[in-house]
Design a protein around this motif. Structure first.
Motif, PDB file in Angstrom:
ATOM      1  N   THR A  99      11.613   9.037  -9.577  1.00 45.96           N
ATOM      2  CA  THR A  99      11.982   8.255  -8.394  1.00 45.96           C
ATOM      3  C   THR A  99      10.900   7.243  -8.053  1.00 45.96           C
ATOM      4  OG1 THR A  99      13.202  10.174  -7.552  1.00 45.96           O
ATOM      5  CG2 THR A  99      12.743   8.400  -5.993  1.00 45.96           C
ATOM      6  N   ALA A 100       9.628   7.681  -8.127  1.00 46.80           N
ATOM      7  CA  ALA A 100       8.501   6.784  -7.814  1.00 46.80           C
ATOM      8  C   ALA A 100       8.459   5.625  -8.797  1.00 46.80           C
ATOM      9  CB  ALA A 100       7.185   7.562  -7.840  1.00 46.80           C
ATOM     10  N   LEU A 101       8.663   5.918 -10.082  1.00 46.46           N
ATOM     11  CA  LEU A 101       8.622   4.871 -11.100  1.00 46.46           C
ATOM     12  C   LEU A 101       9.746   3.858 -10.887  1.00 46.46           C
ATOM     13  CD1 LEU A 101       7.180   3.900 -13.659  1.00 46.46           C
ATOM     14  CD2 LEU A 101       8.808   5.261 -14.989  1.00 46.46           C
ATOM     15  N   VAL A 102      10.949   4.350 -10.611  1.00 41.28           N
ATOM     16  CA  VAL A 102      12.094   3.454 -10.394  1.00 41.28           C
ATOM     17  C   VAL A 102      11.872   2.612  -9.144  1.00 41.28           C
ATOM     18  CG1 VAL A 102      14.542   3.383  -9.810  1.00 41.28           C
ATOM     19  CG2 VAL A 102      13.743   4.903 -11.620  1.00 41.28           C
ATOM     20  N   LEU A 103      11.380   3.227  -8.074  1.00 40.78           N
ATOM     21  CA  LEU A 103      11.138   2.479  -6.835  1.00 40.78           C
ATOM     22  C   LEU A 103      10.127   1.364  -7.056  1.00 40.78           C
ATOM     23  CD1 LEU A 103      11.625   2.739  -3.537  1.00 40.78           C
ATOM     24  CD2 LEU A 103       9.231   3.402  -3.640  1.00 40.78           C
ATOM     25  N   CYS A 104       9.026   1.675  -7.741  1.00 37.29           N
ATOM     26  CA  CYS A 104       7.995   0.661  -7.987  1.00 37.29           C
ATOM     27  C   CYS A 104       8.527  -0.455  -8.888  1.00 37.29           C
ATOM     28  CB  CYS A 104       6.758   1.307  -8.611  1.00 37.29           C
ATOM     29  SG  CYS A 104       5.851   2.404  -7.497  1.00 37.29           S
ATOM     30  N   ALA A 105       9.326  -0.083  -9.893  1.00 43.24           N
ATOM     31  CA  ALA A 105       9.882  -1.091 -10.803  1.00 43.24           C
ATOM     32  C   ALA A 105      10.843  -2.016 -10.059  1.00 43.24           C
ATOM     33  CB  ALA A 105      10.597  -0.406 -11.966  1.00 43.24           C
ATOM     34  N   ILE A 106      11.709  -1.442  -9.216  1.00 38.96           N
ATOM     35  CA  ILE A 106      12.651  -2.257  -8.448  1.00 38.96           C
ATOM     36  C   ILE A 106      11.901  -3.174  -7.488  1.00 38.96           C
ATOM     37  CG2 ILE A 106      14.454  -2.176  -6.673  1.00 38.96           C
ATOM     38  CD1 ILE A 106      15.487   0.372  -8.013  1.00 38.96           C
ATOM     39  N   THR A 107      10.842  -2.650  -6.859  1.00 37.84           N
ATOM     40  CA  THR A 107      10.038  -3.459  -5.939  1.00 37.84           C
ATOM     41  C   THR A 107       9.445  -4.658  -6.660  1.00 37.84           C
ATOM     42  OG1 THR A 107       9.463  -1.470  -4.674  1.00 37.84           O
ATOM     43  CG2 THR A 107       8.119  -3.431  -4.300  1.00 37.84           C
ATOM     44  N   ALA A 108       8.871  -4.415  -7.835  1.00 37.51           N
ATOM     45  CA  ALA A 108       8.270  -5.506  -8.609  1.00 37.51           C
ATOM     46  C   ALA A 108       9.312  -6.549  -8.991  1.00 37.51           C
ATOM     47  CB  ALA A 108       7.589  -4.949  -9.858  1.00 37.51           C
ATOM     48  N   LEU A 109      10.502  -6.093  -9.408  1.00 37.98           N
ATOM     49  CA  LEU A 109      11.566  -7.032  -9.774  1.00 37.98           C
ATOM     50  C   LEU A 109      12.035  -7.848  -8.569  1.00 37.98           C
ATOM     51  CD1 LEU A 109      13.718  -4.861 -12.213  1.00 37.98           C
ATOM     52  CD2 LEU A 109      12.396  -6.908 -12.786  1.00 37.98           C
ATOM     53  N   LEU A 110      12.175  -7.208  -7.426  1.00 35.51           N
ATOM     54  CA  LEU A 110      12.587  -7.926  -6.223  1.00 35.51           C
ATOM     55  C   LEU A 110      11.560  -8.982  -5.834  1.00 35.51           C
ATOM     56  CD1 LEU A 110      14.045  -5.030  -4.020  1.00 35.51           C
ATOM     57  CD2 LEU A 110      15.311  -6.885  -5.145  1.00 35.51           C
ATOM     58  N   TRP A 111      10.279  -8.656  -6.002  1.00 38.49           N
ATOM     59  CA  TRP A 111       9.234  -9.634  -5.724  1.00 38.49           C
ATOM     60  C   TRP A 111       9.336 -10.820  -6.682  1.00 38.49           C
ATOM     61  CZ3 TRP A 111       5.130  -5.288  -5.067  1.00 38.49           C
ATOM     62  CH2 TRP A 111       4.927  -5.032  -3.702  1.00 38.49           C
ATOM     63  N   MET A 112       9.481 -10.519  -7.955  1.00 37.89           N
ATOM     64  CA  MET A 112       9.452 -11.578  -8.963  1.00 37.89           C
ATOM     65  C   MET A 112      10.695 -12.462  -8.941  1.00 37.89           C
ATOM     66  SD  MET A 112       7.627  -9.810 -12.281  1.00 37.89           S
ATOM     67  CE  MET A 112       8.517  -8.271 -12.277  1.00 37.89           C
ATOM     68  N   PHE A 159       0.836  -1.204   0.000  1.00 34.79           N
ATOM     69  CA  PHE A 159       0.000   0.000   0.000  1.00 34.79           C
ATOM     70  C   PHE A 159       0.872   1.255   0.000  1.00 34.79           C
ATOM     71  CE2 PHE A 159      -2.050   3.469   2.263  1.00 34.79           C
ATOM     72  CZ  PHE A 159      -3.281   3.561   1.631  1.00 34.79           C
ATOM     73  N   LEU A 160       1.910   1.262   0.826  1.00 37.32           N
ATOM     74  CA  LEU A 160       2.769   2.439   0.932  1.00 37.32           C
ATOM     75  C   LEU A 160       3.574   2.663  -0.346  1.00 37.32           C
ATOM     76  CD1 LEU A 160       3.978   1.965   4.614  1.00 37.32           C
ATOM     77  CD2 LEU A 160       2.478   3.774   3.754  1.00 37.32           C
ATOM     78  N   VAL A 161       4.111   1.590  -0.921  1.00 38.90           N
ATOM     79  CA  VAL A 161       4.881   1.735  -2.164  1.00 38.90           C
ATOM     80  C   VAL A 161       3.987   2.255  -3.283  1.00 38.90           C
ATOM     81  CG1 VAL A 161       6.125   0.477  -3.966  1.00 38.90           C
ATOM     82  CG2 VAL A 161       6.608  -0.003  -1.559  1.00 38.90           C
ATOM     83  N   SER A 162       2.784   1.692  -3.400  1.00 37.06           N
ATOM     84  CA  SER A 162       1.871   2.122  -4.472  1.00 37.06           C
ATOM     85  C   SER A 162       1.356   3.537  -4.245  1.00 37.06           C
ATOM     86  CB  SER A 162       0.699   1.145  -4.578  1.00 37.06           C
ATOM     87  OG  SER A 162      -0.078   1.155  -3.387  1.00 37.06           O
ATOM     88  N   ALA A 163       1.371   4.015  -3.001  1.00 32.66           N
ATOM     89  CA  ALA A 163       0.911   5.379  -2.718  1.00 32.66           C
ATOM     90  C   ALA A 163       1.781   6.414  -3.415  1.00 32.66           C
ATOM     91  CB  ALA A 163       0.906   5.622  -1.213  1.00 32.66           C
TER      92      ALA A 163
END
Length: 489
Positions: free
Chosen positions: A268-281, A92-96
């Protein structure tokens, strides 16, 4: 302000559930099983009737089970800290960050400029953007972000409240597309909707020794679902609303302004969300045929101690630290206060109930009572689960429906000797498939509130999408899901 609590409804729910305590015990239907069944039914009634806020109803296990001597306070309270709770919090916080810095508006412009602005293409572009956002952001938050954009678009086309005509039909299809795509998109990732996390939490609580479905595995069948469902959703809303073909409309007329240069915060928001998704996957090992790609979690002392919640909390923590100029941070503390705490408590209550249903012997008893279903053809069994759960989700929240169904599906699977995920996954996917009524989901309610949608129009397109969703789920459970997760009947 009207109170969200109805004492009358609570009393009625208690009386109905209390009647179970009058049932005679026999064999495996012990006093403990009887009491657990009564409490579970009482909670389900509170959720279905909305007699009290859902988070408040989720606190019942903390009171009932210790007082009845069925489970200690420590054991009952532990599931409220299930890792799925923290996965939702961090997600929730990352997507915010998307909403805080307006990336959803930039995405809407990009989609419309690429897909086109002919009426039917507008509907498709809005559905695509909404579904993608809902993969990472809750369906309610996605709908709240996209509805004003959709209203501005249809207003630019000339749609007005209570005025019939082609513009009204385009408005109806566009806003239905927002609601439906928000619910469908949430299926794409584990964090897309709370119901997915309810499955993951229940699976961990009830079957701790079973294979855990990873983020990447979920996406394999979740995205497969979307590849089939999104075009069907578009086709259904366009055909049922009879959206006319027409010439392309300038974007400026649709109220979609061309975004300026990318700001530091947006990048910054786009890079953070992309890195988060990659770390999950890429956290866990990924098997491709005979080749296995090792997950990054192997770099740490014990990979089994790291899960998707670890990533979510880490990246949320980082988001509060990252500077984006003008003394701003990517997230500020006010975003933390916006976390839907009632949903987190609801998760915990559902997990606590599931654990006690298992430990008390209720699951074993219920599975034996439902074992006749094991004689049905597998396809019929899955279709029946999809229909029952979908109908429940039309009149109750998808979260309540999924929470109530997980222990039942697990018990049934154990009784008929099939892998529990083969019944739990269809049930949880079907819980996100309530499309017919304004009260079925928060997205349906939000778009209905715009005044552009008639109930009969939602029901007409919704029933077709319900059928399509059940068919897709049934197809995937026999094809993609076994391949993605490596489990078999």
């Amino acid at each position: 302000m009207k109170s969200p609590i109805s004492i009358k409804k609570v009393a009625v729910c208690a009386l109905i559930a209390g009647a179970i305590l009058l049932a005679p015990t026999y064999g495996t239907f012990t006093p403990q099983v009887r009491f657990t069944a009564a409490i579970g039914f009482f909670m389900a009634l509170l959720w279905l009737t909305e007699a009290v806020p859902m988070g408040l109803a989720a606190l019942v296990p903390l009171i009932a089970f210790p007082l009845a001597g069925i489970s200690s306070m420590e054991k009952t309270a532990a599931p409220y800290a299930n890792s799925a709770v923290f996965l939702f919090m961090g997600g929730f916080l990352v997507s915010a960050t998307f909403e805080r810095w307006g990336l959803h508006k930039r995405m809407a412009y990009f989609a419309l400029s690429r897909v086109g602005t002919e009426p039917r293409r507008i509907v498709f572009a809005v559905i695509l953007v909404t579904a993608f956002l809902s993969m990472w952001i809750s369906n309610t938050a996605t709908t709240l972000m996209m509805t004003p954009i959709a209203v501005a678009i249809v207003g630019g086309l000339g749609a007005r409240h209570e005025v019939e005509g082609p513009e009204a039909r385009i408005a109806e299809a566009t806003l239905l597309g927002v609601a439906y795509a928000a619910s469908l998109g949430g299926i794409g990732t584990p964090i897309g909707t709370p119901t997915n996390l309810i499955f993951l939490g229940a699976a961990k609580a009830l079957f701790p020794n079973e294979h855990t479905v990873t983020f990447a595995e979920w996406m394999l069948f979740g995205v497969s679902y979307l590849i089939l469902a999104i075009p069907l959703c578009w086709l259904i809303v366009v055909k049922t609303a009879r959206v006319p073909k027409g010439a392309a409309v300038p974007l400026e007329r649709l109220g979609i302004e061309k975004p300026g240069p990318w700001s530091r915060a947006e990048k910054t928001a786009l890079v953070l969300c992309a890195i988060t998704a990659l770390l999950w996957m890429l956290r866990a090992d990924i098997a491709i045929g005979k080749t296995t790609i090792p997950g990054w979690s192997r770099l740490f002392p014990d990979a089994k101690m790291i899960n998707d919640a670890t990533v979510a909390i880490l990246m949320a923590f980082i988001a509060f630290l990252l500077p984006v100029g003008n003394k701003d941070r990517l997230l500020d503390w006010s975003e933390f206060k916006k976390i839907p705490w009632d949903v987190l408590v609801l998760f915990g209550g559902g997990f606590a109930l599931a654990e006690v249903l298992e430990s008390s012997g209720f699951s074993k008893w219920a599975g034996a009572e439902l074992s006749f279903v094991g004689h049905w053809p597998p396809v019929l069994m899955i279709v029946a689960i999809c229909i029952v759960v979908t109908l429940l989700s039309e009149v109750a929240s998808n979260v309540a429906t999924a929470t109530a169904m997980m222990p039942i599906a697990a018990a049934l699977a154990t009784s008929i000797h099939v892998h529990p995920y083969f019944l739990m996954i269809p049930a949880v996917l079907a819980a996100s498939s309530g499309f017919m009524l304004p009260v079925a989901t928060a997205p349906n309610t939000i778009v209905y509130g715009t005044g552009f949608i008639r109930v009969k129009a939602m029901a007409r397109s919704g029933v077709l999408l319900d059928i399509a969703a059940a068919a897709i789920i049934t197809l995937l459970i026999f094809t993609v899901i076994p391949w993605a997760t490596g489990i078999a009947w």
